[in-house]
Enzyme design. Structure first.
Site, mmCIF file in Angstrom:
data_model
loop_
_atom_site.group_PDB
_atom_site.id
_atom_site.type_symbol
_atom_site.label_atom_id
_atom_site.label_comp_id
_atom_site.label_asym_id
_atom_site.label_seq_id
_atom_site.Cartn_x
_atom_site.Cartn_y
_atom_site.Cartn_z
ATOM 1 N N TRP A 39 -1.942 22.434 -0.389
ATOM 2 C CA TRP A 39 -3.043 22.568 -1.353
ATOM 3 C C TRP A 39 -3.589 21.217 -1.807
ATOM 4 O O TRP A 39 -4.637 21.155 -2.425
ATOM 5 C CB TRP A 39 -2.551 23.345 -2.595
ATOM 6 C CG TRP A 39 -1.266 22.774 -3.142
ATOM 7 C CD1 TRP A 39 -0.001 23.212 -2.854
ATOM 8 C CD2 TRP A 39 -1.102 21.636 -3.987
ATOM 9 N NE1 TRP A 39 0.935 22.418 -3.473
ATOM 10 C CE2 TRP A 39 0.278 21.444 -4.180
ATOM 11 C CE3 TRP A 39 -2.002 20.767 -4.619
ATOM 12 C CZ2 TRP A 39 0.792 20.413 -4.962
ATOM 13 C CZ3 TRP A 39 -1.492 19.735 -5.394
ATOM 14 C CH2 TRP A 39 -0.109 19.571 -5.560
ATOM 15 N N ASN A 40 -2.880 20.117 -1.571
ATOM 16 C CA ASN A 40 -3.299 18.876 -2.243
ATOM 17 C C ASN A 40 -4.520 18.216 -1.603
ATOM 18 O O ASN A 40 -5.251 17.505 -2.274
ATOM 19 C CB ASN A 40 -2.122 17.898 -2.424
ATOM 20 C CG ASN A 40 -1.531 17.430 -1.132
ATOM 21 O OD1 ASN A 40 -1.790 17.998 -0.078
ATOM 22 N ND2 ASN A 40 -0.730 16.390 -1.197
ATOM 23 N N LYS B 46 -3.157 28.457 8.821
ATOM 24 C CA LYS B 46 -2.830 29.118 7.556
ATOM 25 C C LYS B 46 -2.956 28.098 6.432
ATOM 26 O O LYS B 46 -2.161 27.160 6.332
ATOM 27 C CB LYS B 46 -1.401 29.672 7.567
ATOM 28 C CG LYS B 46 -1.131 30.539 6.342
ATOM 29 C CD LYS B 46 0.320 30.483 5.887
ATOM 30 C CE LYS B 46 0.579 29.534 4.760
ATOM 31 N NZ LYS B 46 -0.105 29.782 3.497
ATOM 32 N N PRO B 47 -3.973 28.249 5.563
ATOM 33 C CA PRO B 47 -4.103 27.316 4.440
ATOM 34 C C PRO B 47 -3.167 27.712 3.303
ATOM 35 O O PRO B 47 -2.653 28.836 3.286
ATOM 36 C CB PRO B 47 -5.564 27.492 4.018
ATOM 37 C CG PRO B 47 -5.897 28.914 4.377
ATOM 38 C CD PRO B 47 -5.032 29.283 5.563
ATOM 39 N N ALA B 48 -2.949 26.809 2.348
ATOM 40 C CA ALA B 48 -2.110 27.124 1.188
ATOM 41 C C ALA B 48 -2.769 28.230 0.361
ATOM 42 O O ALA B 48 -4.000 28.272 0.227
ATOM 43 C CB ALA B 48 -1.929 25.873 0.330
ATOM 44 N N GLY C 127 3.354 19.562 4.651
ATOM 45 C CA GLY C 127 3.878 20.187 3.442
ATOM 46 C C GLY C 127 5.208 19.555 3.085
ATOM 47 O O GLY C 127 5.498 18.420 3.480
ATOM 48 N N SER C 128 6.029 20.304 2.384
ATOM 49 C CA SER C 128 7.282 19.733 1.887
ATOM 50 C C SER C 128 8.335 19.636 2.997
ATOM 51 O O SER C 128 8.319 20.411 3.963
ATOM 52 C CB SER C 128 7.821 20.619 0.760
ATOM 53 O OG SER C 128 8.081 21.913 1.262
ATOM 54 N N GLU D 90 4.292 16.582 9.057
ATOM 55 C CA GLU D 90 3.814 15.606 8.060
ATOM 56 C C GLU D 90 4.414 16.051 6.737
ATOM 57 O O GLU D 90 3.891 16.950 6.086
ATOM 58 C CB GLU D 90 2.281 15.622 7.981
ATOM 59 C CG GLU D 90 1.582 15.250 9.277
ATOM 60 C CD GLU D 90 1.590 13.755 9.548
ATOM 61 O OE1 GLU D 90 1.925 12.975 8.645
ATOM 62 O OE2 GLU D 90 1.277 13.383 10.691
ATOM 63 N N CYS E 17 1.037 12.772 -0.834
ATOM 64 C CA CYS E 17 2.310 12.464 -0.171
ATOM 65 C C CYS E 17 2.540 10.963 -0.063
ATOM 66 O O CYS E 17 3.675 10.534 0.106
ATOM 67 C CB CYS E 17 2.343 13.107 1.206
ATOM 68 S SG CYS E 17 0.896 12.660 2.174
ATOM 69 N N GLU F 222 10.402 13.431 -5.140
ATOM 70 C CA GLU F 222 8.962 13.197 -5.045
ATOM 71 C C GLU F 222 8.360 13.649 -6.379
ATOM 72 O O GLU F 222 8.512 14.809 -6.763
ATOM 73 C CB GLU F 222 8.437 14.060 -3.892
ATOM 74 C CG GLU F 222 7.117 13.628 -3.362
ATOM 75 C CD GLU F 222 6.692 14.453 -2.139
ATOM 76 O OE1 GLU F 222 7.273 15.524 -1.882
ATOM 77 O OE2 GLU F 222 5.769 14.014 -1.455
HETATM 78 P P1 NAP Z 1 4.877 23.500 0.753
HETATM 79 O O1 NAP Z 1 5.415 24.327 -0.331
HETATM 80 O O2 NAP Z 1 5.788 23.053 1.826
HETATM 81 O O3 NAP Z 1 3.654 24.318 1.374
HETATM 82 C C1 NAP Z 1 2.862 23.815 2.419
HETATM 83 C C2 NAP Z 1 2.345 24.968 3.243
HETATM 84 O O4 NAP Z 1 3.446 25.668 3.805
HETATM 85 C C3 NAP Z 1 1.544 25.994 2.442
HETATM 86 O O5 NAP Z 1 0.517 26.498 3.247
HETATM 87 C C4 NAP Z 1 2.587 27.057 2.174
HETATM 88 O O6 NAP Z 1 2.028 28.328 1.961
HETATM 89 C C5 NAP Z 1 3.333 27.044 3.492
HETATM 90 N N1 NAP Z 1 4.665 27.640 3.423
HETATM 91 C C6 NAP Z 1 5.532 27.665 2.391
HETATM 92 N N2 NAP Z 1 6.658 28.317 2.753
HETATM 93 C C7 NAP Z 1 6.492 28.705 4.043
HETATM 94 C C8 NAP Z 1 7.288 29.431 4.978
HETATM 95 N N3 NAP Z 1 8.509 29.879 4.664
HETATM 96 N N4 NAP Z 1 6.791 29.656 6.211
HETATM 97 C C9 NAP Z 1 5.570 29.215 6.546
HETATM 98 N N5 NAP Z 1 4.756 28.531 5.703
HETATM 99 C C10 NAP Z 1 5.223 28.277 4.473
HETATM 100 O O7 NAP Z 1 4.237 22.167 0.213
HETATM 101 P P2 NAP Z 1 3.188 22.014 -0.968
HETATM 102 O O8 NAP Z 1 3.919 22.024 -2.248
HETATM 103 O O9 NAP Z 1 2.049 22.942 -0.795
HETATM 104 O O10 NAP Z 1 2.600 20.562 -0.663
HETATM 105 C C11 NAP Z 1 3.150 19.429 -1.169
HETATM 106 C C12 NAP Z 1 4.060 18.767 -0.157
HETATM 107 O O11 NAP Z 1 3.310 18.422 1.002
HETATM 108 C C13 NAP Z 1 4.634 17.476 -0.675
HETATM 109 O O12 NAP Z 1 5.974 17.364 -0.311
HETATM 110 C C14 NAP Z 1 3.786 16.430 0.037
HETATM 111 O O13 NAP Z 1 4.405 15.177 0.152
HETATM 112 C C15 NAP Z 1 3.556 17.065 1.345
HETATM 113 N N6 NAP Z 1 2.386 16.476 2.013
HETATM 114 C C16 NAP Z 1 2.603 15.693 3.102
HETATM 115 C C17 NAP Z 1 1.536 15.094 3.742
HETATM 116 C C18 NAP Z 1 1.759 14.217 4.937
HETATM 117 O O14 NAP Z 1 0.791 13.964 5.653
HETATM 118 N N7 NAP Z 1 2.961 13.753 5.207
HETATM 119 C C19 NAP Z 1 0.238 15.289 3.267
HETATM 120 C C20 NAP Z 1 0.052 16.102 2.151
HETATM 121 C C21 NAP Z 1 1.156 16.709 1.546
HETATM 122 P P3 NAP Z 1 1.798 28.890 0.464
HETATM 123 O O15 NAP Z 1 0.932 27.913 -0.235
HETATM 124 O O16 NAP Z 1 1.100 30.158 0.712
HETATM 125 O O17 NAP Z 1 3.153 29.010 -0.146
#
Ligand code: NAP
Length: 485
Positions: free
Chosen positions: A155-156, A179-181, A233-234, A255, A289, A386
């Site tokens: 989502w960020n 699949k978007p957030a 994502g995380s 990522e 991130c 983080e």
């Molecule tokens: P997240 O909870 O890991 O979610 C990211 C995506 O994964 C969302 O679309 C989420 O869907 C989906 N997701 C969650 N659980 C899942 C599962 N069991 N199976 C499949 N998909 C699943 O992360 P976030 O809190 O949205 O984003 C923040 C994190 O992203 C931070 O750790 C940040 O550092 C990292 N990030 C990294 C980068 C990079 O380039 N390295 C860039 C930006 C962000 P839902 O939203 O529907 O739950």
């Protein structure tokens, strides 16, 4: 509902057609600044994901066979349309994510820059001819698209994280299911609509919004048709998805999270270091991130640096992203807000001191004051986790060797920042930091021309630059024999 949302697509895009979920279910998207519902979106799951994969598979043969110049022309038009429409796209992004409008505009232009970049890279997927071990043979290497790919995005950066994956995948000749957030599906759906308008053929780019991430992700990762997953994502979710991709031996790009050190040596230009930290730490209310997470300041300049930084941070304007002059919007959710409160109170209990901010802001439930705390030690949770909020923790250090050890003492390895005017030190420290990206006297690293990505548990794979295309290409080797007369 707000007027600005009326023209936003709210269904899945599958095979070039906008579709409701088979179940008829929808979910609400809320403005984190006010808590108001701003749209209701089709709540898709496994069935729609399977349909999207089938559509992407059907589209693959003709898309990958299209001359690269043809794919490039469509990507270029897509970028141009996003730029033309930036004033329509940015308010939607602000409304669902909360970031200030100027940052939302910046994100759309940043997303478009990847489409431009990869429209050019598409035509440069060069192969190779390698000297063969025998005179009647030739070794030929070509690059082939990986196939149907899947993207899961956070989502960020709801536009740019998706568009930069799509740009590289489609340039390479792959097709995509995304699949978007669930918090921010609207910018992704708008990006897809703009792509369709630019001429993407049906099925090349499919998008499946929904709240059951595990169901959608389960189908994407277990599918034998999907040959690659790119996830942003995380780290926690990344680990699960990696395991889920193992049985079908998929290509994977991850990522993931970061814990960026921001190092200020006593020989640095302190004004430049404060500027760099403001840019690195407070963009998107600290929810990126690559945000500076641990600020290490050499003891000789700590007092001066801390006071200049606190003075600057105290001038930041907190409020709804729509309001002109806003620097800091809301956090994305109650859970994110509670995490910041926990990290700050843990640090204060351990002896840290608030220099500015330090609590909830009156602008609304999810607004946290831009904060600087000093007296931080390595054992505090704020140094290990983080933060993902507008909090800058300052820790002192004595020597170059000490700070390298402190900076590398984490399982993450995404971005790091170093401020020094000593050229030798810049090289030594830059090379010693176990990170995928290092900013030297720079607080903002990311650009379509540069390889974005991490090491260790921040993931692998690179987005942007010429290396970014490789993530979506297979190397194919052909041996041609029987050449003797
Ligand atoms: P997240 O909870 O890991 O979610 C990211 C995506 O994964 C969302 O679309 C989420 O869907 C989906 N997701 C969650 N659980 C899942 C599962 N069991 N199976 C499949 N998909 C699943 O992360 P976030 O809190 O949205 O984003 C923040 C994190 O992203 C931070 O750790 C940040 O550092 C990292 N990030 C990294 C980068 C990079 O380039 N390295 C860039 C930006 C962000 P839902 O939203 O529907 O739950």
């Amino acid at each position: 509902m707000l007027d600005v949302m009326l023209s936003v697509p709210t269904q899945a895009l599958i095979g070039g057609t906008w579709r409701d979920a088979e179940s008829g279910r929808r979910f609400d998207v809320r403005d984190p600044a006010t808590g108001h519902v701003v749209a209701s979106v089709s709540d898709c799951g496994a069935a729609e994901t399977r349909a999207a994969i089938a559509a992407a598979d059907e589209a693959l043969a003709s898309w990958s066979a299209m001359p690269a110049a043809g794919r490039a022309a469509i990507l270029r038009r897509w970028a141009d349309l996003m730029i033309e429409r930036v004033d329509e796209l940015a308010p939607v992004l602000t409304r669902e994510n909360g970031k200030p409008l100027t940052e939302a505009r910046g994100e759309i232009l940043y997303g478009a820059s990847y489409l431009h970049w990869f429209s050019e890279e598409a035509t440069r997927a060069y192969g190779d001819v390698i000297p063969a071990p025998a005179s009647d043979k030739r070794i030929i290497v070509t690059k082939a698209p990986v196939g149907v790919c899947a993207a899961i995005t956070p989502w960020n950066f709801p536009n740019a994280m998706l568009v930069r994956k799509a740009a590289a995948a489609l340039a390479a000749g792959c097709t995509l299911v995304a699949k978007p957030a669930a918090e921010t599906p609207l910018s992704a759906l708008l990006a897809a609509a703009t792509g369709l308008e630019a001429g993407l053929p049906p099925g090349v780019f499919n998008i499946v919004p929904g709240v059951d991430a595990a169901a959608i992700g389960g189908v994407l990762t277990s599918s034998e048709v999907v040959r690659k997953l790119s996830f942003t994502g995380s780290t926690e979710v990344g680990r699960k998805l990696l395991a889920q991709c193992a049985p079908t031996v998929k290509r994977v790009s991850m990522e993931l999270g970061g814990n960026a050190p921001f190092i200020v040596f006593d020989d640095s230009d302190l004004d430049a270091a404060v500027d760099g930290l403001m840019a690195s730490k407070f963009r998107n209310a600290g929810q990126t991130c690559v945000c500076a997470n641990r600020v290490f300041v050499q003891n000789g300049v700590m007092a001066e640096f801390a006071s200049r930084l606190a003075e600057r941070v105290a001038t930041l304007t907190v409020g709804h992203g729509d309001r002109s002059g806003t620097d800091i919007g809301p956090l994305i959710s109650e859970a994110a807000f509670a995490k910041i409160e926990r990290l700050v109170s843990d640090a204060l209990a351990g002896g840290a001191r608030v220099l500015t901010g330090g609590g909830k802001h009156p602008a609304g439930d999810l607004f946290y004051q831009p904060t600087v705390i000093d007296g931080i030690t390595a054992d505090m949770a704020v140094m290990r986790e983080e933060i993902f909020g507008p909090v800058a923790p300052l820790a002192g250090f004595e020597t170059e060797a000490d700070v390298i050890a402190l900076a590398n003492a984490t399982e993450y390895g995404l971005a790091a920042y170093v401020y020094t005017r000593d050229l030798g030190r810049a090289w030594r420290v830059g090379e010693a930091l176990a990170y995928g990206m290092v900013g030297i006297n720079e607080g903002v690293l990311s650009s379509a021309a540069a390889p974005f990505g991490g090491v260790k548990q921040s993931g692998f794979g690179r987005e942007g630059s010429r290396y970014g295309l490789d993530d979506y290409l297979e190397i194919k080797y052909m041996l041609m024999g029987g050449l003797s007369a």
